[in-house]
Design a protein around this motif. Sequence first.
Motif, PDB file in Angstrom:
ATOM      1  N   MET A   1      20.760  16.019 -11.316  1.00  0.00           N
ATOM      2  CA  MET A   1      19.283  15.259 -10.928  1.00  0.00           C
ATOM      3  C   MET A   1      19.306  16.755  -9.688  1.00  0.00           C
ATOM      4  SD  MET A   1      19.325  11.347  -9.581  1.00  0.00           S
ATOM      5  CE  MET A   1      19.788  10.950 -11.562  1.00  0.00           C
ATOM      6  N   PRO A   2      17.896  16.531  -9.355  1.00  0.00           N
ATOM      7  CA  PRO A   2      17.758  17.587  -8.042  1.00  0.00           C
ATOM      8  C   PRO A   2      18.391  16.347  -6.781  1.00  0.00           C
ATOM      9  CG  PRO A   2      16.011  17.018  -9.533  1.00  0.00           C
ATOM     10  CD  PRO A   2      17.135  16.741 -10.480  1.00  0.00           C
ATOM     11  N   PRO A   3      18.798  17.452  -5.701  1.00  0.00           N
ATOM     12  CA  PRO A   3      18.928  16.499  -4.411  1.00  0.00           C
ATOM     13  C   PRO A   3      17.927  15.525  -3.396  1.00  0.00           C
ATOM     14  CG  PRO A   3      19.471  19.070  -4.413  1.00  0.00           C
ATOM     15  CD  PRO A   3      18.658  18.711  -5.672  1.00  0.00           C
ATOM     16  N   LEU A   4      16.750  15.910  -3.807  1.00  0.00           N
ATOM     17  CA  LEU A   4      15.848  14.853  -3.447  1.00  0.00           C
ATOM     18  C   LEU A   4      15.175  13.776  -4.201  1.00  0.00           C
ATOM     19  CD1 LEU A   4      13.152  14.847  -1.652  1.00  0.00           C
ATOM     20  CD2 LEU A   4      11.564  16.334  -2.741  1.00  0.00           C
ATOM     21  N   VAL A   5      15.462  14.280  -5.141  1.00  0.00           N
ATOM     22  CA  VAL A   5      14.806  12.632  -5.903  1.00  0.00           C
ATOM     23  C   VAL A   5      16.834  11.773  -5.919  1.00  0.00           C
ATOM     24  CG1 VAL A   5      15.341  11.804  -9.056  1.00  0.00           C
ATOM     25  CG2 VAL A   5      13.885  14.176  -8.381  1.00  0.00           C
ATOM     26  N   HIS A   6      17.693  12.061  -5.746  1.00  0.00           N
ATOM     27  CA  HIS A   6      19.038  11.292  -5.533  1.00  0.00           C
ATOM     28  C   HIS A   6      18.249  10.964  -4.510  1.00  0.00           C
ATOM     29  CE1 HIS A   6      23.044  10.599  -4.277  1.00  0.00           C
ATOM     30  NE2 HIS A   6      23.166  10.650  -5.701  1.00  0.00           N
ATOM     31  N   PHE A   7      17.842  11.462  -2.813  1.00  0.00           N
ATOM     32  CA  PHE A   7      17.744  10.971  -1.955  1.00  0.00           C
ATOM     33  C   PHE A   7      17.140  10.383  -1.658  1.00  0.00           C
ATOM     34  CE2 PHE A   7      14.995  12.019   1.767  1.00  0.00           C
ATOM     35  CZ  PHE A   7      15.875  11.375   3.172  1.00  0.00           C
ATOM     36  N   VAL A   8      15.642  10.274  -2.922  1.00  0.00           N
ATOM     37  CA  VAL A   8      15.001   9.544  -2.908  1.00  0.00           C
ATOM     38  C   VAL A   8      15.237   7.894  -3.790  1.00  0.00           C
ATOM     39  CG1 VAL A   8      12.388   8.632  -4.333  1.00  0.00           C
ATOM     40  CG2 VAL A   8      12.620  10.856  -2.410  1.00  0.00           C
ATOM     41  N   ILE A   9      16.063   7.918  -4.192  1.00  0.00           N
ATOM     42  CA  ILE A   9      16.316   7.131  -5.344  1.00  0.00           C
ATOM     43  C   ILE A   9      17.121   5.943  -4.359  1.00  0.00           C
ATOM     44  CG2 ILE A   9      17.543   5.753  -7.091  1.00  0.00           C
ATOM     45  CD1 ILE A   9      16.899   7.872  -8.514  1.00  0.00           C
ATOM     46  N   LYS A  10      18.260   6.707  -4.239  1.00  0.00           N
ATOM     47  CA  LYS A  10      19.337   6.160  -2.807  1.00  0.00           C
ATOM     48  C   LYS A  10      19.131   5.661  -1.587  1.00  0.00           C
ATOM     49  CE  LYS A  10      21.824   7.989  -0.130  1.00  0.00           C
ATOM     50  NZ  LYS A  10      22.234   9.518   0.985  1.00  0.00           N
ATOM     51  N   ASN A  11      17.695   5.946  -0.715  1.00  0.00           N
ATOM     52  CA  ASN A  11      17.270   5.520   0.547  1.00  0.00           C
ATOM     53  C   ASN A  11      16.498   3.953  -0.381  1.00  0.00           C
ATOM     54  OD1 ASN A  11      18.457   7.037   2.526  1.00  0.00           O
ATOM     55  ND2 ASN A  11      17.773   8.630   1.928  1.00  0.00           N
ATOM     56  N   PHE A  12      15.406   4.408  -1.003  1.00  0.00           N
ATOM     57  CA  PHE A  12      14.134   3.854  -1.802  1.00  0.00           C
ATOM     58  C   PHE A  12      15.711   2.341  -2.224  1.00  0.00           C
ATOM     59  CE2 PHE A  12      12.273   0.474  -4.747  1.00  0.00           C
ATOM     60  CZ  PHE A  12      11.139   0.777  -3.889  1.00  0.00           C
ATOM     61  N   GLY A  13      16.378   2.511  -3.122  1.00  0.00           N
ATOM     62  CA  GLY A  13      17.095   1.085  -3.492  1.00  0.00           C
ATOM     63  C   GLY A  13      18.100   0.396  -2.483  1.00  0.00           C
ATOM     64  N   MET A  14      18.674   1.445  -1.301  1.00  0.00           N
ATOM     65  CA  MET A  14      18.893   0.518   0.322  1.00  0.00           C
ATOM     66  C   MET A  14      17.805  -0.304   1.107  1.00  0.00           C
ATOM     67  SD  MET A  14      21.847   0.227   1.818  1.00  0.00           S
ATOM     68  CE  MET A  14      22.999   2.082   1.608  1.00  0.00           C
ATOM     69  N   GLY A  15      17.313   0.305   1.342  1.00  0.00           N
ATOM     70  CA  GLY A  15      15.769  -1.210   1.924  1.00  0.00           C
ATOM     71  C   GLY A  15      15.607  -1.319   0.173  1.00  0.00           C
ATOM     72  N   ALA A  16      15.599  -2.353  -0.418  1.00  0.00           N
ATOM     73  CA  ALA A  16      15.184  -2.730  -1.754  1.00  0.00           C
ATOM     74  C   ALA A  16      16.450  -3.997  -1.177  1.00  0.00           C
ATOM     75  CB  ALA A  16      15.290  -2.543  -3.183  1.00  0.00           C
ATOM     76  N   VAL A  17      17.600  -3.568  -1.488  1.00  0.00           N
ATOM     77  CA  VAL A  17      18.859  -4.278  -1.568  1.00  0.00           C
ATOM     78  C   VAL A  17      18.562  -5.057   0.114  1.00  0.00           C
ATOM     79  CG1 VAL A  17      21.261  -4.510  -0.733  1.00  0.00           C
ATOM     80  CG2 VAL A  17      20.433  -3.106  -2.570  1.00  0.00           C
ATOM     81  N   ILE A  18      17.966  -4.600   1.215  1.00  0.00           N
ATOM     82  CA  ILE A  18      17.965  -4.832   2.581  1.00  0.00           C
ATOM     83  C   ILE A  18      16.755  -6.237   2.560  1.00  0.00           C
ATOM     84  CG2 ILE A  18      17.753  -5.211   5.026  1.00  0.00           C
ATOM     85  CD1 ILE A  18      18.652  -1.699   4.669  1.00  0.00           C
ATOM     86  N   GLY A  19      16.392  -5.158   1.749  1.00  0.00           N
ATOM     87  CA  GLY A  19      15.067  -6.292   1.212  1.00  0.00           C
ATOM     88  C   GLY A  19      15.025  -7.745   1.106  1.00  0.00           C
ATOM     89  N   LEU A  20      15.883  -7.756  -0.175  1.00  0.00           N
ATOM     90  CA  LEU A  20      16.157  -8.967  -1.047  1.00  0.00           C
ATOM     91  C   LEU A  20      16.969  -9.782  -0.314  1.00  0.00           C
ATOM     92  CD1 LEU A  20      16.986  -7.337  -4.388  1.00  0.00           C
ATOM     93  CD2 LEU A  20      15.621  -8.233  -3.936  1.00  0.00           C
ATOM     94  N   THR A  21      18.546  -9.118   0.232  1.00  0.00           N
ATOM     95  CA  THR A  21      19.046 -10.166   1.152  1.00  0.00           C
ATOM     96  C   THR A  21      17.827 -10.784   2.564  1.00  0.00           C
ATOM     97  OG1 THR A  21      20.634  -8.218   0.441  1.00  0.00           O
ATOM     98  CG2 THR A  21      20.997  -9.948   2.792  1.00  0.00           C
ATOM     99  N   VAL A  22      17.330  -9.912   3.247  1.00  0.00           N
ATOM    100  CA  VAL A  22      16.645 -10.493   3.518  1.00  0.00           C
ATOM    101  C   VAL A  22      15.375 -11.572   2.577  1.00  0.00           C
ATOM    102  CG1 VAL A  22      14.499 -10.497   6.110  1.00  0.00           C
ATOM    103  CG2 VAL A  22      16.148  -8.664   5.927  1.00  0.00           C
ATOM    104  N   ALA A  23      14.772 -11.581   2.476  1.00  0.00           N
ATOM    105  CA  ALA A  23      14.007 -12.790   0.974  1.00  0.00           C
ATOM    106  C   ALA A  23      15.505 -13.876   1.093  1.00  0.00           C
ATOM    107  CB  ALA A  23      13.682 -11.821  -0.138  1.00  0.00           C
ATOM    108  N   CYS A  24      15.812 -13.804   0.523  1.00  0.00           N
ATOM    109  CA  CYS A  24      17.335 -14.738   0.393  1.00  0.00           C
ATOM    110  C   CYS A  24      17.659 -15.725   1.375  1.00  0.00           C
ATOM    111  CB  CYS A  24      18.399 -14.350  -0.441  1.00  0.00           C
ATOM    112  SG  CYS A  24      17.538 -13.469  -1.996  1.00  0.00           S
TER     113      CYS A  24
END
Length: 70
Positions: A1-24
Amino acid sequence: MPPLVHFVIKNFGMGAVIGLTVACWLVAFGAVGSHIPSGSGAYLAVGMIAYSMASCFGMGFLATALMFLE
């Protein structure tokens, strides 16, 4: 997997987890939970809150990570 794709998926996923935590937290203990009526429509309302918070926080976290990328 290209490094930029890995970077985008990792950072978007981390933000989504934080958002789900705040929503819960808002649904369980915050002011949002008291305004959601009990019944069959509650799942839709909670799902809409969770999706909107996860997508906003995910994109915000990704944008911040891209801004600080060297």
